[in-house]
Design a protein around this motif. Sequence first.
Motif, PDB file in Angstrom:
ATOM      1  N   LEU A  59     -18.458 -25.275 -44.078  1.00 54.20           N
ATOM      2  CA  LEU A  59     -19.015 -25.867 -45.300  1.00 54.20           C
ATOM      3  C   LEU A  59     -19.060 -25.111 -46.529  1.00 54.20           C
ATOM      4  O   LEU A  59     -18.803 -25.455 -47.509  1.00 54.20           O
ATOM      5  CB  LEU A  59     -20.376 -26.198 -44.839  1.00 54.20           C
ATOM      6  N   LEU A  60     -19.517 -23.666 -46.345  1.00 55.27           N
ATOM      7  CA  LEU A  60     -19.395 -22.857 -47.237  1.00 55.27           C
ATOM      8  C   LEU A  60     -18.314 -22.525 -47.903  1.00 55.27           C
ATOM      9  O   LEU A  60     -18.294 -22.330 -49.253  1.00 55.27           O
ATOM     10  CB  LEU A  60     -20.151 -21.461 -46.847  1.00 55.27           C
ATOM     11  N   GLN A  61     -17.100 -22.482 -47.084  1.00 56.45           N
ATOM     12  CA  GLN A  61     -15.645 -22.193 -47.817  1.00 56.45           C
ATOM     13  C   GLN A  61     -15.447 -23.381 -48.560  1.00 56.45           C
ATOM     14  O   GLN A  61     -15.044 -23.056 -49.772  1.00 56.45           O
ATOM     15  CB  GLN A  61     -14.773 -22.017 -46.325  1.00 56.45           C
ATOM     16  N   ALA A  62     -15.549 -24.649 -47.889  1.00 56.99           N
ATOM     17  CA  ALA A  62     -15.186 -25.889 -49.046  1.00 56.99           C
ATOM     18  C   ALA A  62     -16.188 -25.812 -50.230  1.00 56.99           C
ATOM     19  O   ALA A  62     -15.565 -26.037 -51.445  1.00 56.99           O
ATOM     20  CB  ALA A  62     -15.241 -27.164 -47.987  1.00 56.99           C
ATOM     21  N   PHE A  63     -17.551 -25.468 -49.847  1.00 54.47           N
ATOM     22  CA  PHE A  63     -18.270 -25.979 -51.057  1.00 54.47           C
ATOM     23  C   PHE A  63     -18.117 -24.671 -52.048  1.00 54.47           C
ATOM     24  O   PHE A  63     -18.332 -25.022 -53.398  1.00 54.47           O
ATOM     25  CB  PHE A  63     -19.814 -25.398 -50.560  1.00 54.47           C
ATOM     26  N   MET A 259     -23.333 -30.592 -45.116  1.00 52.82           N
ATOM     27  CA  MET A 259     -24.344 -29.736 -46.257  1.00 52.82           C
ATOM     28  C   MET A 259     -25.062 -30.886 -46.896  1.00 52.82           C
ATOM     29  O   MET A 259     -24.709 -31.876 -47.244  1.00 52.82           O
ATOM     30  CB  MET A 259     -23.528 -29.067 -47.269  1.00 52.82           C
ATOM     31  N   GLY A 300     -19.490 -30.059 -54.477  1.00 49.18           N
ATOM     32  CA  GLY A 300     -19.620 -29.004 -53.403  1.00 49.18           C
ATOM     33  C   GLY A 300     -19.846 -29.912 -52.384  1.00 49.18           C
ATOM     34  O   GLY A 300     -19.141 -29.814 -51.146  1.00 49.18           O
ATOM     35  N   ALA A 304     -17.441 -30.191 -48.843  1.00 48.16           N
ATOM     36  CA  ALA A 304     -17.828 -29.662 -47.659  1.00 48.16           C
ATOM     37  C   ALA A 304     -18.076 -30.878 -46.519  1.00 48.16           C
ATOM     38  O   ALA A 304     -17.388 -30.470 -45.336  1.00 48.16           O
ATOM     39  CB  ALA A 304     -19.249 -29.191 -47.749  1.00 48.16           C
TER      40      ALA A 304
END
Length: 426
Positions: A59-63, A259, A300, A304
């Motif tokens: 999630l954080l990588q894509a966001f 997210m 984002g 995510a």
Amino acid sequence: MANLLSDTFKSDYMLPKVGCSRENIDKKLKEILAKDPEEKYAAMATYCHKGSQDVQDVLLQAFSKVFQKNNLIAVMMPGQKQIEEELLSMCANLLSGGVKGVAANISSGGTESIFSGVHAAREWAREKKPHITEPEFISPYSGHATLNKAGHYLDVKIKRVPVGKDFRGDVEAIRKAIGPNTIGLYASAPNWPYGTYDPIRELGQLALEHDLWLHVDACVGGFIAPFAKKLGYKIPEWDFSVPGVMSISADLHKHAYAMKPASVIAWRSIDLLKYHYVRVTEWPTMEYASQGFVGSRSSGPVAAAWALLHFLGEDGYLEYTKRTMENKRRLIEGIEKIPGLKVIDNELSILCYVSQDEALPILAILGGMTAVGWVHFGTMEPPMIQLILDPRADQFIDAYLKDLAQIAARVRAGETFDDGELRYAN
């Protein structure tokens, strides 16, 4: 009525004259966030639907790649538009029940998705039932609170009907509540207070008989029910396979583990989008339209969610669902070993338990569990403690059941605790 600002709120926290270093900001954040509950004690309440560390990393990588982009103008970003439409296609298919032609829009959460469903129903009724000037929606009493918020904003009266003894919508009571101004029915799959499904097949038939819009709130169950059914769990009918269902709200940030904020509003057919969109042309800059009520919104959460659905895939969601339901089985078994406590019969991931013994008041149990650190959601009508389960709960179940058994014994022995609060949001 409580103010949502704290009693100590003052408008005297000022913008710093000089900017702070990243190190100091990080330090200050850690100090402030240390006031929040520990992960262990809130994992089945305020920290639910989180997913594994791998999920968080995805999630954080894509966001982080797109959070500064504005998905309101995805039409100007072919790549971002592709991401959004692929995400919506996956969601529409999961919610379709095998019906072809289902469409979906992204939203900021269940509130906006439910708002959108009621709004579309109102616009549909203005076309189909122009004689109705004071439209009404009918819902079981257990329908989500945000339905009344939507009704307030949209000038649609919400009529709530008592649920049956099984905490499910009472079809005959709803039938009797239908009047000349009724435009729609609302059903939950499942509802938040009790975790029970309303009889959606019967309500769909009722909607068809009276030419009403039926909205299904599957914000909790939409992205776990399809997988639970594949695993062999008995799930009541709820999706577009039920004749009469016109719209479905389903939260990606619940059992899709996306997210926050991320939800979808799905429509039986793309033709219904004309009742959803508000196209503005009376201003200088050509037509303005958006996916829902919200205008500017970060790309984002969309990216995510898209990344996570690809990461987990069907096999991942099946595994997550299997673990979630196993956690529920373990908790039911452990809670009902404690004399006087009973878990109510419901579906999927919300577990609610009550006391059947006057010597073991549920508010005293809640107070004792709160005193040792556990955080709960709950329902007051009738009083019951609520746990929200996901795959991560397995690591906390033994500690929870141990503390619960000890608190029950202490209450039964006459020890008193301040009554806990059964609530969700205020």
